[in-house]
Design a protein around this motif. Structure first.
Motif, PDB file in Angstrom:
ATOM      1  N   THR A  26       0.822  -1.213   0.000  1.00 25.13           N
ATOM      2  CA  THR A  26       0.000   0.000   0.000  1.00 25.13           C
ATOM      3  C   THR A  26       0.856   1.263   0.000  1.00 25.13           C
ATOM      4  N   HIS A  27       2.047   1.150   0.598  1.00 19.18           N
ATOM      5  CA  HIS A  27       2.858   2.358   0.736  1.00 19.18           C
ATOM      6  C   HIS A  27       4.329   1.967   0.824  1.00 19.18           C
ATOM      7  N   VAL A  28       5.162   2.663   0.066  1.00 15.27           N
ATOM      8  CA  VAL A  28       6.611   2.410   0.127  1.00 15.27           C
ATOM      9  C   VAL A  28       7.291   3.626   0.764  1.00 15.27           C
ATOM     10  N   PHE A  29       8.135   3.361   1.744  1.00 15.38           N
ATOM     11  CA  PHE A  29       8.961   4.399   2.357  1.00 15.38           C
ATOM     12  C   PHE A  29      10.414   4.120   1.973  1.00 15.38           C
ATOM     13  N   ALA A  30      11.246   5.152   2.037  1.00 18.58           N
ATOM     14  CA  ALA A  30      12.682   4.945   1.799  1.00 18.58           C
ATOM     15  C   ALA A  30      13.498   5.743   2.806  1.00 18.58           C
ATOM     16  N   ILE A  31      14.504   5.081   3.367  1.00 22.33           N
ATOM     17  CA  ILE A  31      15.469   5.726   4.275  1.00 22.33           C
ATOM     18  C   ILE A  31      16.870   5.399   3.777  1.00 22.33           C
ATOM     19  N   PRO A  32      17.757   6.336   3.481  1.00 24.60           N
ATOM     20  CA  PRO A  32      17.450   7.761   3.371  1.00 24.60           C
ATOM     21  C   PRO A  32      16.809   8.106   2.033  1.00 24.60           C
ATOM     22  N   GLY A  33      16.777   7.163   1.081  1.00 27.95           N
ATOM     23  CA  GLY A  33      16.236   7.434  -0.243  1.00 27.95           C
ATOM     24  C   GLY A  33      16.949   8.605  -0.890  1.00 27.95           C
ATOM     25  N   HIS A  34      16.308   9.188  -1.902  1.00 27.03           N
ATOM     26  CA  HIS A  34      16.822  10.441  -2.475  1.00 27.03           C
ATOM     27  C   HIS A  34      15.664  11.166  -3.142  1.00 27.03           C
ATOM     28  N   ASP A  35      15.905  12.454  -3.446  1.00 30.02           N
ATOM     29  CA  ASP A  35      14.829  13.325  -3.937  1.00 30.02           C
ATOM     30  C   ASP A  35      14.144  12.770  -5.187  1.00 30.02           C
ATOM     31  N   ALA A  36      14.934  12.175  -6.085  1.00 25.35           N
ATOM     32  CA  ALA A  36      14.391  11.787  -7.385  1.00 25.35           C
ATOM     33  C   ALA A  36      13.587  10.482  -7.324  1.00 25.35           C
ATOM     34  N   MET A  37      13.488   9.835  -6.154  1.00 32.88           N
ATOM     35  CA  MET A  37      12.648   8.637  -6.095  1.00 32.88           C
ATOM     36  C   MET A  37      11.300   8.925  -5.432  1.00 32.88           C
ATOM     37  N   ALA A  38      11.005  10.193  -5.248  1.00 31.53           N
ATOM     38  CA  ALA A  38       9.758  10.569  -4.571  1.00 31.53           C
ATOM     39  C   ALA A  38       8.515  10.137  -5.358  1.00 31.53           C
ATOM     40  N   HIS A  39       8.680   9.823  -6.642  1.00 35.13           N
ATOM     41  CA  HIS A  39       7.520   9.372  -7.429  1.00 35.13           C
ATOM     42  C   HIS A  39       7.111   7.938  -7.088  1.00 35.13           C
ATOM     43  N   VAL A  40       7.976   7.216  -6.390  1.00 31.72           N
ATOM     44  CA  VAL A  40       7.636   5.829  -6.043  1.00 31.72           C
ATOM     45  C   VAL A  40       7.721   5.539  -4.543  1.00 31.72           C
ATOM     46  N   ALA A  41       8.182   6.490  -3.743  1.00 28.94           N
ATOM     47  CA  ALA A  41       8.341   6.222  -2.312  1.00 28.94           C
ATOM     48  C   ALA A  41       8.261   7.510  -1.502  1.00 28.94           C
ATOM     49  N   GLU A  42       7.844   7.366  -0.258  1.00 29.79           N
ATOM     50  CA  GLU A  42       7.906   8.508   0.661  1.00 29.79           C
ATOM     51  C   GLU A  42       9.307   8.520   1.265  1.00 29.79           C
ATOM     52  N   HIS A  44      12.509   9.592   3.441  1.00 25.78           N
ATOM     53  CA  HIS A  44      12.853  10.133   4.768  1.00 25.78           C
ATOM     54  C   HIS A  44      14.361  10.301   4.922  1.00 25.78           C
ATOM     55  N   HIS A  45      14.846  11.404   4.334  1.00 20.87           N
ATOM     56  CA  HIS A  45      16.262  11.765   4.414  1.00 20.87           C
ATOM     57  C   HIS A  45      16.766  11.968   5.824  1.00 20.87           C
ATOM     58  N   GLU A  46      15.841  12.367   6.676  1.00 21.03           N
ATOM     59  CA  GLU A  46      16.289  12.837   8.000  1.00 21.03           C
ATOM     60  C   GLU A  46      16.891  11.696   8.811  1.00 21.03           C
ATOM     61  N   ILE A  47      16.643  10.472   8.382  1.00 18.57           N
ATOM     62  CA  ILE A  47      17.231   9.328   9.088  1.00 18.57           C
ATOM     63  C   ILE A  47      18.367   8.770   8.231  1.00 18.57           C
ATOM     64  N   ALA A  48      19.503   8.535   8.858  1.00 16.86           N
ATOM     65  CA  ALA A  48      20.658   8.019   8.111  1.00 16.86           C
ATOM     66  C   ALA A  48      20.569   6.501   8.003  1.00 16.86           C
ATOM     67  N   GLU A  49      21.198   5.995   6.920  1.00 17.02           N
ATOM     68  CA  GLU A  49      21.250   4.542   6.706  1.00 17.02           C
ATOM     69  C   GLU A  49      21.964   3.847   7.873  1.00 17.02           C
ATOM     70  N   SER A  50      22.892   4.546   8.493  1.00 12.45           N
ATOM     71  CA  SER A  50      23.687   3.955   9.583  1.00 12.45           C
ATOM     72  C   SER A  50      23.017   4.109  10.952  1.00 12.45           C
ATOM     73  N   ASP A  51      21.891   4.818  11.005  1.00 11.93           N
ATOM     74  CA  ASP A  51      21.212   5.059  12.285  1.00 11.93           C
ATOM     75  C   ASP A  51      20.229   3.913  12.561  1.00 11.93           C
ATOM     76  N   HIS A  52      20.750   2.796  13.032  1.00 18.20           N
ATOM     77  CA  HIS A  52      19.919   1.601  13.192  1.00 18.20           C
ATOM     78  C   HIS A  52      18.810   1.811  14.223  1.00 18.20           C
ATOM     79  N   ASP A  53      19.107   2.511  15.304  1.00 20.39           N
ATOM     80  CA  ASP A  53      18.066   2.775  16.314  1.00 20.39           C
ATOM     81  C   ASP A  53      16.956   3.634  15.707  1.00 20.39           C
ATOM     82  N   GLY A  54      17.367   4.634  14.947  1.00 16.58           N
ATOM     83  CA  GLY A  54      16.399   5.531  14.301  1.00 16.58           C
ATOM     84  C   GLY A  54      15.508   4.762  13.325  1.00 16.58           C
ATOM     85  N   ILE A  55      16.103   3.819  12.586  1.00 14.41           N
ATOM     86  CA  ILE A  55      15.334   3.023  11.624  1.00 14.41           C
ATOM     87  C   ILE A  55      14.319   2.151  12.364  1.00 14.41           C
ATOM     88  N   LEU A  56      14.774   1.509  13.429  1.00 15.27           N
ATOM     89  CA  LEU A  56      13.866   0.647  14.206  1.00 15.27           C
ATOM     90  C   LEU A  56      12.702   1.470  14.764  1.00 15.27           C
TER      91      LEU A  56
END
Ligand code: AMP
Ligand code: GLY
Length: 413
Positions: A26-42, A44-56
């Motif tokens: 129903t919904h795709v999110f991306a962390i950190p993703g990038h601006d140009a994939m906003a057409h397929v995912a919400e 969330h740049h504000e969380i880093a790929e290395s921030d495992h606690d933040g992702i959880l």
């Protein structure tokens, strides 16, 4: 169900797009993703790929059903372990199993023990010993640093002199872990394989990457300068041999040794006179192989992940077409390069590009990574797909990018 993709490159752009097409999602999110994939995912740049606690924390707050991890770094750093311990479903192996990519020495030992075809090798952890080894070893010799290197930790030395230089580079101090391999002659190809313990299902279509920076496979190794699928000149017999001699035995070996792999195993192989041999394993989709394979995949990736979880049959369906992807990279890559140059021409036709290294700056996009954008061409055969891909390359306007002119030529000889 809600799905989260971890990573922010072209591969993750392709994974997010494919998951977004699934009726199960129903919904795709991306962390950190990038601006140009906003057409397929919400995104969330504000969380880093290395921030495992933040992702959880994000996964729990947004009630995410599945997390799909794209890149190797979070896998080898144990993101999948942490999420699974908290009861989250993850597509991607735990830290121990991800060593199959993270440690050349781990992978070579496993292959040796279970008789999986690969280059003969020797591990040398001492510089003096390495220097004396290269005095008399067979040439060319391949030196591989242990640990992740984004496709750039491998040196192929053709002469004694360059082998000695390679030792100097790979042993910054007396002790260092380096694998020395026999040089294998042949054509390289990539086989993505779904793996759940000893249940392994290879994609029944091969992809081919182009690792070197310049035309005719010259220049330094890169993360990959372009890919295409299928690979008509590497036949079903090779795919079958790769399955029976490599995919099935490595899954069984990992299970037997207590490494519970769940996710995507990338088999990087070379077709020698003695059949396919392993060059490398990766614990995730290839980049840019994922972009062309998932473009060609007709069936539902999310459904396949659920089938893999249940160890049910996985019947992948492929479009009756060929797909070619040409990478535009920042001038200077894989060595140092400048960032911040404007790139235009893809926004109107974003369905035919996958973005690796672009950043929004005001209303513009500027290059922000080594590999920048993959132009995709689809066609009834490789020739057609290649032509379309290069037409789309020509639409990209930037004076700071370069690309190879010969992507997919091996299939046209
Ligand atoms: P790897 O990081 O192990 O995939 O190595 C990067 C690239 O180096 C491969 O894609 C091959 O083109 C080349 N390479 C690595 N190992 C060998 C080998 N044993 N023989 C020939 N080429 C190799
Ligand atoms: N394209 C090679 C890789 O993803 O490692």
């Amino acid at each position: 169900m809600k799905v989260l993709v971890i990573g922010g490159g072209g591969r993750e752009h392709a994974i997010a797009k494919k998951l977004n097409d699934s009726p199960l999602v129903t919904h795709v999110f991306a962390i950190p993703g990038h601006d140009a994939m906003a057409h397929v995912a919400e995104v969330h740049h504000e969380i880093a790929e290395s921030d495992h606690d933040g992702i959880l924390h994000f996964v729990q707050e947004y009630e995410i059903a599945w997390v799909v991890i794209g890149p190797e770094q979070p896998l080898t750093e144990g993101l999948a372990d942490q999420l699974r311990e908290a009861g989250v479903k993850v597509f991607g192996p735990n830290k121990a199993a991800a060593q199959i990519e993270g440690s050349k020495s781990f992978a070579k030992r496993l292959m040796a023990k279970y008789d999986i075809p690969t280059a003969d090798y020797r591990e040398i952890d001492n510089k003096d010993e390495a220097l004396s080894y290269v005095e008399s070893c067979e040439l060319p010799v391949v030196l591989k640093k242990d640990g992740l290197a984004a496709g750039k930790g491998v040196i192929i030395a053709e002469t004694r002199e360059s082998a000695k230089e390679a030792v100097e580079t790979l042993y910054p101090e007396q002790q260092s872990k380096v694998v020395f391999e026999q040089f294998l002659q042949g054509e390289e190809f990539s086989v993505m394989t779904f793996v759940n313990g000893d249940y392994a299902v290879p994609f029944d279509t091969i992809a081919q990457d182009h690792k070197r920076a310049f035309d005719n496979d010259e220049g330094p190794n890169t993360g990959g300068m372009g890919a295409y699928c299928p690979v008509p000149h590497i036949g079903q017999d090779v795919l079958e041999a790769t399955n029976t001699q490599i995919a099935q035995p490595i899954a069984q070996a990992m299970k037997k040794e207590g490494y519970d792999f769940f996710g995507l195993l990338y088999i990087g192989a070379i077709l020698t006179d003695e059949g396919p041999k392993v060059i490398e394993f990766n614990a995730r989709f290839g980049d840019p192989e994922a972009q062309v394979l998932l473009t060609r995949m007709e069936s539902d990736l999310m459904a396949h992940i659920l089938q893999l979880e249940a160890c049910e049959p996985i019947n992948m369906v492929w479009k009756e077409e060929a797909v070619v992807g040409v990478m535009l990279a920042s001038k200077g890559y894989p060595n140092s390069y400048e960032k911040g140059y404007k790139v235009t021409g893809f926004e109107e036709d974003i369905d035919h590009y996958f973005i690796s290294g672009l950043k929004r700056e005001g209303t513009d996009y500027v290059n922000a990574g080594g590999r920048v954008i993959l132009a995709i061409g689809e066609g009834q055969d490789i020739k057609n797909a290649q032509q379309k891909a290069y037409e789309r390359v020509a639409k990209i306007k930037s004076d700071h990018l370069f690309y190879r002119q010969d992507i997919a030529n091996k299939a046209l000889k």
